[in-house]
Each structure stands twice: as structure tokens, then as C-alpha cells.
Design an enzyme around this catalytic site. Structure first.
Site, PDB file in Angstrom:
ATOM      1  N   GLY A  62       2.040  14.476  -6.719  1.00 46.99           N
ATOM      2  CA  GLY A  62       1.039  13.566  -7.064  1.00 46.99           C
ATOM      3  C   GLY A  62      -0.168  13.966  -5.846  1.00 46.99           C
ATOM      4  N   TYR A  70      -0.196   1.894  -7.356  1.00 48.50           N
ATOM      5  CA  TYR A  70      -0.829   1.375  -6.120  1.00 48.50           C
ATOM      6  C   TYR A  70      -2.358   1.342  -6.600  1.00 48.50           C
ATOM      7  CZ  TYR A  70      -3.296   1.554  -1.705  1.00 48.50           C
ATOM      8  OH  TYR A  70      -4.032   1.444  -0.647  1.00 48.50           O
ATOM      9  N   ASN A 102       3.835   8.234   5.340  1.00 48.59           N
ATOM     10  CA  ASN A 102       2.764   9.044   5.472  1.00 48.59           C
ATOM     11  C   ASN A 102       2.693   9.857   6.768  1.00 48.59           C
ATOM     12  OD1 ASN A 102       1.673   5.933   4.637  1.00 48.59           O
ATOM     13  ND2 ASN A 102       0.899   7.742   3.529  1.00 48.59           N
ATOM     14  N   LEU A 103       2.114  10.912   6.847  1.00 49.03           N
ATOM     15  CA  LEU A 103       2.108  11.875   7.787  1.00 49.03           C
ATOM     16  C   LEU A 103       1.968  11.473   9.225  1.00 49.03           C
ATOM     17  CD1 LEU A 103       2.028  14.905   8.428  1.00 49.03           C
ATOM     18  CD2 LEU A 103      -0.438  15.024   8.048  1.00 49.03           C
ATOM     19  N   TYR A 162     -10.995   3.441   1.930  1.00 45.13           N
ATOM     20  CA  TYR A 162     -10.533   4.043   3.022  1.00 45.13           C
ATOM     21  C   TYR A 162     -10.122   5.664   2.667  1.00 45.13           C
ATOM     22  CZ  TYR A 162      -9.274  -0.728   5.042  1.00 45.13           C
ATOM     23  OH  TYR A 162      -9.323  -2.042   5.149  1.00 45.13           O
ATOM     24  N   LYS A 182       0.810  -1.165  -0.179  1.00 46.11           N
ATOM     25  CA  LYS A 182       0.129  -0.018   0.008  1.00 46.11           C
ATOM     26  C   LYS A 182       0.798   1.357   0.071  1.00 46.11           C
ATOM     27  CE  LYS A 182       0.037   1.517   4.239  1.00 46.11           C
ATOM     28  NZ  LYS A 182      -0.279   2.611   4.719  1.00 46.11           N
TER      29      LYS A 182
HETATM   30  N1  UFG Z   1       2.349  15.056   4.412  1.00 47.90           N
HETATM   31  C1  UFG Z   1       3.273  16.128   4.884  1.00 47.90           C
HETATM   32  N2  UFG Z   1       4.603  15.716   5.315  1.00 47.90           N
HETATM   33  C2  UFG Z   1       4.833  14.265   5.349  1.00 47.90           C
HETATM   34  C3  UFG Z   1       3.850  13.421   4.821  1.00 47.90           C
HETATM   35  C4  UFG Z   1       2.563  13.975   4.550  1.00 47.90           C
HETATM   36  O1  UFG Z   1       3.216  17.440   4.639  1.00 47.90           O
HETATM   37  O2  UFG Z   1       5.897  13.854   5.825  1.00 47.90           O
HETATM   38  C5  UFG Z   1       1.236  15.737   3.894  1.00 47.90           C
HETATM   39  C6  UFG Z   1       0.636  15.297   2.333  1.00 47.90           C
HETATM   40  O3  UFG Z   1       1.332  16.223   1.507  1.00 47.90           O
HETATM   41  C7  UFG Z   1      -0.748  15.071   2.533  1.00 47.90           C
HETATM   42  C8  UFG Z   1      -0.767  14.923   3.830  1.00 47.90           C
HETATM   43  O4  UFG Z   1       0.196  15.041   4.871  1.00 47.90           O
HETATM   44  O5  UFG Z   1      -1.118  16.528   2.248  1.00 47.90           O
HETATM   45  C9  UFG Z   1      -1.381  13.234   3.877  1.00 47.90           C
HETATM   46  O6  UFG Z   1      -0.271  12.539   3.425  1.00 47.90           O
HETATM   47  P1  UFG Z   1      -0.328  10.995   3.794  1.00 47.90           P
HETATM   48  O7  UFG Z   1       0.983  10.535   2.796  1.00 47.90           O
HETATM   49  O8  UFG Z   1      -0.369  10.520   5.011  1.00 47.90           O
HETATM   50  O9  UFG Z   1      -1.585  10.408   3.005  1.00 47.90           O
HETATM   51  P2  UFG Z   1      -2.212  10.636   1.504  1.00 47.90           P
HETATM   52  O10 UFG Z   1      -3.386  11.386   1.682  1.00 47.90           O
HETATM   53  O11 UFG Z   1      -1.002  11.088   0.394  1.00 47.90           O
HETATM   54  O12 UFG Z   1      -2.568   9.232   1.032  1.00 47.90           O
HETATM   55  C10 UFG Z   1      -3.129   8.283   1.898  1.00 47.90           C
HETATM   56  C11 UFG Z   1      -2.643   6.941   1.786  1.00 47.90           C
HETATM   57  C12 UFG Z   1      -2.624   6.142   0.617  1.00 47.90           C
HETATM   58  C13 UFG Z   1      -4.144   5.972   0.066  1.00 47.90           C
HETATM   59  C14 UFG Z   1      -4.487   7.615   0.149  1.00 47.90           C
HETATM   60  C15 UFG Z   1      -6.067   7.972  -0.353  1.00 47.90           C
HETATM   61  O13 UFG Z   1      -1.234   6.801   2.245  1.00 47.90           O
HETATM   62  O14 UFG Z   1      -2.415   4.882   0.693  1.00 47.90           O
HETATM   63  O15 UFG Z   1      -4.491   8.288   1.312  1.00 47.90           O
HETATM   64  O16 UFG Z   1      -6.382   8.975  -0.881  1.00 47.90           O
HETATM   65  F1  UFG Z   1      -4.285   5.547  -0.912  1.00 47.90           F
END
Ligand code: UFG
Length: 287
Positions: A256, A109, A160-161, A138, A45
């Protein structure tokens, strides 16, 4: 079923291994239990990893699902739940996103998730089966069980954040990089629909109950709270509730990313009678 709950049987194996899957179903039958519901979580994932190593995503996620479907069809399983994700929607839809929005994933993915949903749809429509299927899409699951005995602690540097934030808060990483502060949101940082993992778990139980007790159907359900929080909201809440500091800096946008991703969760509420109960404070404390 009380009888089943008294004993949980665990088999460790690889979803790409058809023989192993067959054995699990057969052993269960031999022990007097027919497996009639499956919740399929066995997916890879990471968005980033899927861009670097697409083939293992296609192999594990798609081939693995095909293996599972073949066995459960043979064994007359009644209900199937797939852990899908909001990545299937891509980046062009306006939040809140309903299940009928366009699907257009932008990474391998997400493409494997959408492909699996399509396979499930044609399988559901075939004459071969009368199975019920739910794709749970999710949004952003975070937090942990509030016993604090199990939680998220990924090896290496998390993408992930939330796990990243936890590692910064505990001093394992110096600072959090916020990917962009020039988005068109209240505070310039991206907005997501964070959902407590225990609400997510409840959603699975409700979905399984629903599929087991109703006529054969295929449903796509968004699993999110319907509320959006920015990266800065999340950091501030985490700091307040846990009484810790989370040093951060602003850096460039991540490729992305979308500005805002929030679920319209009306369908899950209505069909499953499922209501997420945990707040953003609960997520930050339990995490
Ligand atoms: N972010 C930061 N700093 C970091 C990591 C993330 O600022 O170190 C920000 C990202 O830009 C984003 C938010 O925090 O705005 C959340 O980012 P995540 O990586 O935690 O999650 P995403 O929304 O990018 O993606 C998640 C899951 C995927 C899933 C997706 C569904 O990781 O597996 O949601 O849209 F598919």
C-alpha cells in the site's frame, strides 16, 4: 478572544456519545460562551488497524462526525475544521498533489476520511446551515513542541516512520526497517512531505481565523511543506542534528505504500496566508 484564552475548559468524553456532546455545548452556553468554532481531531488514524478493525473506524470516525454535526448545527456554530489526510488521494496521483486531484483511498481509514469530507460537502450545501468548513489534508506531521514538554510517544510498536525512528534512536528498539530501497527515487527509498506539528498547528489557527472572518465557504487545503525527503534523508538529518546513531536495515516494500507523496500547498498559502516555517532539521531536533 482574550477572555476565552484566559480559561480553557476541558471535558473528557467519547465522540460517539451524543448526550455527552450536547452537554459540552450546553454547559458552555450556560457559562456564557457560545461555541462558534470547532476543530475536529477525534479520529482513529492507523492505516494498518483500520484494515484489521474496519468497523470501529466507521463507527468512531463517521458516526462520531455525524453526532458532532447534529449538535453544532443545532447550536449555530459558524466554523468547522476537519483533520483530514493525504490518504484521501490514494496512490495514483503524481506529486506534487493539488487539492483537485482524484480522490481514491485504498484503505478503510482513508475511506472514512473521504466519506466525512462528502458528508461535510452535502451538509454545507444544504439549506439548513450557513457554516464554513475546511478539510485540512495533512501530509506527514512529525516533531514536537519545542518546549520538549509534549511529544509523541506511542504505546507499543509504532507503525509510522518518525516515532519508530525515535524509539530506535533511544535504544528501545534495535533497528529500523526501511521498507524498500528499489523505488524510483534518488536513493531508492520513498519520499514524503514531512511537516512540523507546530506548522500544522499554525495552519489550524489560520484556517479558523479565515473561516470566522469570511463568507460561508467550504475549502479543501493541503497541509504540507511542498518539499519531499526520502527515508534516508530523514534518518541522516536526525543522526546529524541529534548526534545519535539510528541503525537500520533494508527490508521488503510495505503493502500500500506509494513512492512519492508531496503536497502542492499553494492554495493554503494563498487563502490562509500560511507559510510553513520549520525545516526538516527543526522537525528532527524537536522530535
Ligand atoms: N517507513 C519505513 N519504515 C518504517 C515505517 C515507515 O521505511 O518502519 C517508510 C514508509 O515505507 C514510507 C515512509 O516511511 O515510505 C513514511 O511512512 P509513515 O508510515 O510514517 O507514513 P505514510 O506516508 O505511510 O502515512 C502517513 C500517515 C497516514 C496518512 C498518510 C497520508 O501515517 O495516517 O501519511 O498519506 F494518512
Amino acid at each position: 478572544n482574550k477572555e476565552v484564552m484566559e480559561e480553557i475548559i476541558f471535558h473528557q468524553g467519547d465522540i460517539r456519545d451524543e448526550k455527552f456532546l450536547k452537554k459540552v455545548f450546553l454547559k458552555s452556553l450556560n457559562n456564557g460562551y457560545q461555541i462558534d468554532g470547532v476543530i475536529h481531531f477525534a479520529g482513529l488514524k492507523s492505516v494498518e488497524e483500520s484494515i484489521k478493525k474496519p468497523l470501529i473506524y466507521w463507527e468512531n470516525n463517521v458516526l462520531g462526525t455525524l453526532n458532532l454535526l447534529k449538535i453544532l448545527n443545532l447550536k449555530k456554530c459558524k466554523a468547522f475544521i476537519f483533520s483530514s489526510s493525504a490518504t484521501v488521494y490514494g496512490t495514483k496521483n503524481k506529486s506534487p498533489i493539488s487539492e483537485d486531484s482524484n480522490t481514491k483511498p485504498i484503505n478503510p481509514y482513508g475511506e472514512t476520511n473521504l466519506t466525512i469530507e462528502k458528508i461535510l460537502e452535502s451538509f454545507y450545501k444544504s439549506e439548513e446551515t450557513s457554516i464554513s468548513i475546511s478539510n485540512l489534508r495533512y501530509f506527514n506531521p512529525i516533531g514536537a513542541h519545542n518546549s520538549f514538554r509534549i511529544g509523541e510517544n506511542p504505546r507499543g510498536i509504532p507503525n509510522n516512520l518518525f516515532p519508530y525512528l525515535c524509539k530506535v534512536a533511544s535504544g528501545q528498539i534495535n533497528e529500523l526497517k526501511i521498507f524498500g530501497n528499489d523505488w524510483s527515487t534518488r536513493d531508492g527509498t520513498c519520499i514524503r512531505d514531512y511537516i512540523h506539528v507546530m506548522d500544522l498547528a499554525d495552519g489550524h489557527i489560520k484556517a479558523l481565523d479565515h473561516l470566522m472572518t469570511n463568507d460561508s465557504q467550504l475549502i479543501n487545503l493541503n497541509i504540507g511543506t511542498g518539499q519531499g525527503y526520502s527515508v534516508l534523508d530523514l534518518i541522516k538529518t536526525f543522526e546529524n542534528i541529534n548526534n545519535v546513531k539510528v541503525p537500520f536495515i533494508f527490508s521488503d516494500r510495505r503493502k500500500g505504500d506509494v513512492c512519492k507523496l508531496v503536497a502542492n500547498n499553494q492554495r493554503a498559502k494563498k487563502i490562509l496566508n500560511w507559510y510553513p516555517k520549520r525545516s526538516i532539521e527543526d522537525m528532527c531536533r524537536d522530535g
